[in-house]
Write an enzyme that holds these catalytic residues in place. Structure first.
Site, PDB file in Angstrom:
ATOM      1  N   ASN A 209      26.772  42.353  25.541  1.00 21.50           N
ATOM      2  CA  ASN A 209      26.352  42.091  24.162  1.00 21.50           C
ATOM      3  C   ASN A 209      27.421  41.429  23.309  1.00 21.50           C
ATOM      4  O   ASN A 209      27.129  40.564  22.486  1.00 21.50           O
ATOM      5  CB  ASN A 209      25.904  43.387  23.501  1.00 21.50           C
TER       6      ASN A 209
ATOM      7  N   ARG B 110      16.648  37.469  21.378  1.00 15.97           N
ATOM      8  CA  ARG B 110      17.246  38.124  22.537  1.00 15.97           C
ATOM      9  C   ARG B 110      17.505  39.604  22.320  1.00 15.97           C
ATOM     10  O   ARG B 110      17.760  40.342  23.271  1.00 15.97           O
ATOM     11  CB  ARG B 110      18.526  37.376  22.933  1.00 15.97           C
TER      12      ARG B 110
ATOM     13  N   HIS C 172      15.602  31.282  27.178  1.00 17.73           N
ATOM     14  CA  HIS C 172      16.721  30.358  27.001  1.00 17.73           C
ATOM     15  C   HIS C 172      16.244  28.941  26.687  1.00 17.73           C
ATOM     16  O   HIS C 172      17.042  28.009  26.681  1.00 17.73           O
ATOM     17  CB  HIS C 172      17.603  30.365  28.243  1.00 17.73           C
TER      18      HIS C 172
ATOM     19  N   HIS D 285      17.860  42.939  25.138  1.00 16.39           N
ATOM     20  CA  HIS D 285      19.048  43.786  25.215  1.00 16.39           C
ATOM     21  C   HIS D 285      18.770  45.194  24.695  1.00 16.39           C
ATOM     22  O   HIS D 285      19.483  46.130  25.050  1.00 16.39           O
ATOM     23  CB  HIS D 285      20.190  43.142  24.439  1.00 16.39           C
TER      24      HIS D 285
END
Length: 327
Positions: free
Chosen positions: A88, A56, A187, A60
């Site tokens: 975050n 991930r 996910h 981000h």
């Protein structure tokens, strides 16, 4: 700086940045990709959840001023970085895995492989090691000299985001609706915190009631995991096969068993539902779309001055200018 200003600067940077290419380190550090995968493999053995967290990082990092490892910078007395931004602090962990990768690469090829490229390679390896697709990554990024908590707060979506908001956000980065749905399939592995779903279990849209899209038996399971007033740091699986990268995530959405609101909304919203159904039935199509989306996201660059950090958490020390020494 407003989001739109940041976005237009990013578009300009994409057009002017140095081209990325496969095999960028084939001569300067030929073992680079092998080293990254081995560290990721060991991290997976030590703690399976860690590699989902590392995957991930690409999302981000790349969405906030391009793929430049600004995400990895620790705060300083003069800079609030991105690690403690709202999106975050509650969802990212396992930064130490990137530290391990960087340490191994510095031993093999000092000052050669950027932290930004490590994120891209590690994200790919997290998927491949979880039985998902493997792909060729384009490399050659530089590491940023600064980071911005404000920019991260302004750009990154929350777990409460709905499909309409997410479509608009991804469009700003030239990512399509199909890209959005496929990339949400990240996910397929990992876990989420109770903090991220308490509102949809007990107060969806301020109603004082649960999200009606949650399948009743699944809601009972989530209520036990995340009771009202309970520990919001408890974690639950993001899909029914949290250590295997597959299309189970989409099957769960169709069945009303999406963990996050930002997941389940992809099936309840008409504009994204067709892709959820497609990917739930055709894992190969999901894999192809996911890889395409990851490559497109990896192309986002800021165009700002950069460097190859020796430590991913801090910028390199700057030599004192001669004029200052003489003064």
């Amino acid at each position: 700086m407003s989001f739109m200003v940041l976005f237009f600067l990013l578009l300009i940077a994409i057009a002017t940045a140095s081209p990325l290419r496969p095999g960028f380190y084939s001569e300067s550090c030929p073992e680079a990709e092998f080293i990254v995968r081995e560290v990721m493999r060991n991290a997976m053995i030590r703690e399976p959840r860690s590699i989902a967290s590392v995957m991930r990082f690409q999302f981000h990092d790349c969405f906030v001023n391009g793929c430049d490892a600004s995400l990895l910078l620790d705060d300083t007395p003069t800079m609030l970085g991105e690690k403690l931004s709202l999106s975050n602090i509650n969802s990212l962990r396992s930064y130490e895995v990137i530290d391990e990768v960087k340490e191994a690469l510095e031993k093999a090829c000092p000052g050669t492989v950027s932290c930004a490229d490590i994120i891209i390679m590690a994200a790919r390896d997290a998927v491949a090691l979880s039985r998902g697709p493997n792909w060729v990554v384009k490399l050659g990024r530089k590491d940023s000299l600064t980071a911005s908590q404000e920019d991260s707060d302004n750009i990154m979506p929350s777990p409460r985001a709905n499909a309409s908001f997410l479509i608009d956000l991804f469009a700003k980065f030239n990512l399509s609706v199909k890209d959005l749905v496929a990339l949400s399939g990240s996910h397929s592995i990992g876990e989420g915190r109770c903090f991220s779903i308490m509102f949809r279990l007990y107060n969806q849209s301020g109603s004082g009631k649960p999200d009606p899209a949650i399948e009743p038996k699944f809601r009972e399971k989530l209520n036990k995991l995340c009771p009202l007033g309970g520990d919001e740091n408890m974690t639950g699986d993001l899909d029914a096969t949290p250590q295997m990268f597959d299309n189970q995530y989409f099957k769960d959405l169709v069945a009303g068993r999406g963990f996050l609101n930002s997941d389940e909304t992809l099936f309840t919203y008409p504009g994204t539902r067709e892709y959820v159904r497609l990917f739930s039935k055709d894992e190969g199509e999901f894999f192809r779309a996911f890889v395409e989306g990851m490559v497109k996201m990896g192309d986002l660059q800021s165009g700002r001055p950069g460097e190859i950090r020796s430590n991913c958490r801090v910028v390199n020390s700057r030599p004192v200018q001669a004029s200052l020494l003489e003064s």
